[in-house]
Design a protein around this motif. Structure first.
Motif, PDB file in Angstrom:
ATOM      1  N   ALA A  17      -0.385 -11.992  -7.225  1.00  0.00           N
ATOM      2  CA  ALA A  17       0.381 -10.755  -7.336  1.00  0.00           C
ATOM      3  C   ALA A  17       1.721 -11.067  -8.008  1.00  0.00           C
ATOM      4  O   ALA A  17       2.444 -11.964  -7.574  1.00  0.00           O
ATOM      5  CB  ALA A  17       0.592 -10.141  -5.961  1.00  0.00           C
ATOM      6  N   PRO A  26       6.406  -3.584  -5.441  1.00  0.00           N
ATOM      7  CA  PRO A  26       5.076  -3.415  -6.022  1.00  0.00           C
ATOM      8  C   PRO A  26       4.217  -2.363  -5.325  1.00  0.00           C
ATOM      9  O   PRO A  26       3.455  -1.656  -5.975  1.00  0.00           O
ATOM     10  CB  PRO A  26       4.435  -4.792  -5.896  1.00  0.00           C
ATOM     11  CG  PRO A  26       5.549  -5.743  -5.640  1.00  0.00           C
ATOM     12  CD  PRO A  26       6.642  -4.954  -4.995  1.00  0.00           C
ATOM     13  N   VAL A  27       4.334  -2.277  -3.989  1.00  0.00           N
ATOM     14  CA  VAL A  27       3.491  -1.356  -3.218  1.00  0.00           C
ATOM     15  C   VAL A  27       4.334  -0.733  -2.110  1.00  0.00           C
ATOM     16  O   VAL A  27       5.077  -1.431  -1.426  1.00  0.00           O
ATOM     17  CB  VAL A  27       2.288  -2.091  -2.573  1.00  0.00           C
ATOM     18  CG1 VAL A  27       1.419  -1.116  -1.771  1.00  0.00           C
ATOM     19  CG2 VAL A  27       1.455  -2.820  -3.617  1.00  0.00           C
ATOM     20  N   VAL A  36       0.954   2.128  -5.667  1.00  0.00           N
ATOM     21  CA  VAL A  36       1.128   0.866  -6.388  1.00  0.00           C
ATOM     22  C   VAL A  36       1.908   1.142  -7.665  1.00  0.00           C
ATOM     23  O   VAL A  36       1.507   1.977  -8.483  1.00  0.00           O
ATOM     24  CB  VAL A  36      -0.233   0.208  -6.725  1.00  0.00           C
ATOM     25  CG1 VAL A  36      -0.012  -1.150  -7.386  1.00  0.00           C
ATOM     26  CG2 VAL A  36      -1.102   0.071  -5.478  1.00  0.00           C
ATOM     27  N   GLN A  39       1.476  -1.583 -13.138  1.00  0.00           N
ATOM     28  CA  GLN A  39       1.186  -2.993 -13.387  1.00  0.00           C
ATOM     29  C   GLN A  39       0.910  -3.153 -14.875  1.00  0.00           C
ATOM     30  O   GLN A  39       0.135  -2.392 -15.456  1.00  0.00           O
ATOM     31  CB  GLN A  39      -0.007  -3.450 -12.546  1.00  0.00           C
ATOM     32  CG  GLN A  39       0.212  -3.284 -11.047  1.00  0.00           C
ATOM     33  CD  GLN A  39       1.394  -4.082 -10.545  1.00  0.00           C
ATOM     34  OE1 GLN A  39       1.500  -5.285 -10.764  1.00  0.00           O
ATOM     35  NE2 GLN A  39       2.329  -3.397  -9.870  1.00  0.00           N
ATOM     36  N   MET A  71      -4.466  -6.633 -11.457  1.00  0.00           N
ATOM     37  CA  MET A  71      -3.168  -6.820 -10.827  1.00  0.00           C
ATOM     38  C   MET A  71      -2.928  -5.764  -9.752  1.00  0.00           C
ATOM     39  O   MET A  71      -2.322  -6.062  -8.714  1.00  0.00           O
ATOM     40  CB  MET A  71      -2.052  -6.818 -11.872  1.00  0.00           C
ATOM     41  CG  MET A  71      -0.709  -7.240 -11.312  1.00  0.00           C
ATOM     42  SD  MET A  71      -0.665  -8.890 -10.538  1.00  0.00           S
ATOM     43  CE  MET A  71      -0.810  -9.926 -11.989  1.00  0.00           C
ATOM     44  N   GLN A  75      -2.038  -6.788  -6.003  1.00  0.00           N
ATOM     45  CA  GLN A  75      -0.890  -6.244  -5.275  1.00  0.00           C
ATOM     46  C   GLN A  75      -1.327  -5.605  -3.964  1.00  0.00           C
ATOM     47  O   GLN A  75      -0.683  -5.784  -2.922  1.00  0.00           O
ATOM     48  CB  GLN A  75      -0.127  -5.222  -6.127  1.00  0.00           C
ATOM     49  CG  GLN A  75       0.513  -5.777  -7.366  1.00  0.00           C
ATOM     50  CD  GLN A  75       1.693  -6.704  -7.115  1.00  0.00           C
ATOM     51  OE1 GLN A  75       2.028  -7.041  -5.986  1.00  0.00           O
ATOM     52  NE2 GLN A  75       2.334  -7.128  -8.190  1.00  0.00           N
TER      53      GLN A  75
END
Length: 153
Positions: A17, A26-27, A36, A39, A71, A75
């Motif tokens: 990640a 990222p999340v 999310v 990416q 990705m 993540q």
């Protein structure tokens, strides 16, 4: 069958990640939903840069979108501990760095969309936006974000 077993059967290995490149996470998980962040297009650890319809082919764009999808999964796994918590992929947003006149954004986005269906089956079918962008962060070819419904922990 667990999602890890399904991915192994498909020959899919998730990348590490990636850390955020700016002021975001990222999340975000709230309730039974995971959001999310976008990416960007890594394939085999290398950024895919350029414009579709100019210096990136449709086939390269599809692989770039698939890299974004991988990705997204990485993540999610980092945030959740297990992709088995994914109940349903709700929506993907695909942004395609496009030259004037390039109109195959939906075909590019299929790289990420088809990955979600391969990994999650029917639960991977989702709504989607596939839009053109004049430029994307770091000059990448594709960026994809996701909204995912979760099973209780």
């Amino acid at each position: 069958m667990s999602i890890d077993a399904r991915m192994a059967e498909l020959g899919i290995t998730l990348p590490e990640a990636a850390a955020p490149v700016a002021a975001y996470v990222p999340v975000v998980i709230t309730g039974n939903m995971a959001f999310v962040s976008g990416q960007i297009s890594f394939v085999d650890g290398v950024l895919v840069k350029g414009k579709l319809g100019e210096d990136v082919s449709l086939e390269q764009g599809i692989l770039a979108a698939q890299g974004c999808g991988l990705m997204i999964l990485a993540q999610l796994k980092a945030a959740l501990g297990s992709l088995d918590r994914v109940e349903r992929v709700i929506k993907l947003g695909a942004f395609v760095n496009s030259a004037d006149g390039f109109t195959d954004q939906p075909k590019v986005a299929n790289g990420a969309s088809e990955l979600m269906v391969a990994v999650f089956g029917e639960a991977g079918r989702h709504t989607r936006a596939a839009v053109s962008a004049n430029s994307l962060p770091l000059g990448v070819a594709v960026e994809v974000d996701a909204v995912v419904a979760l099973r209780p922990a």
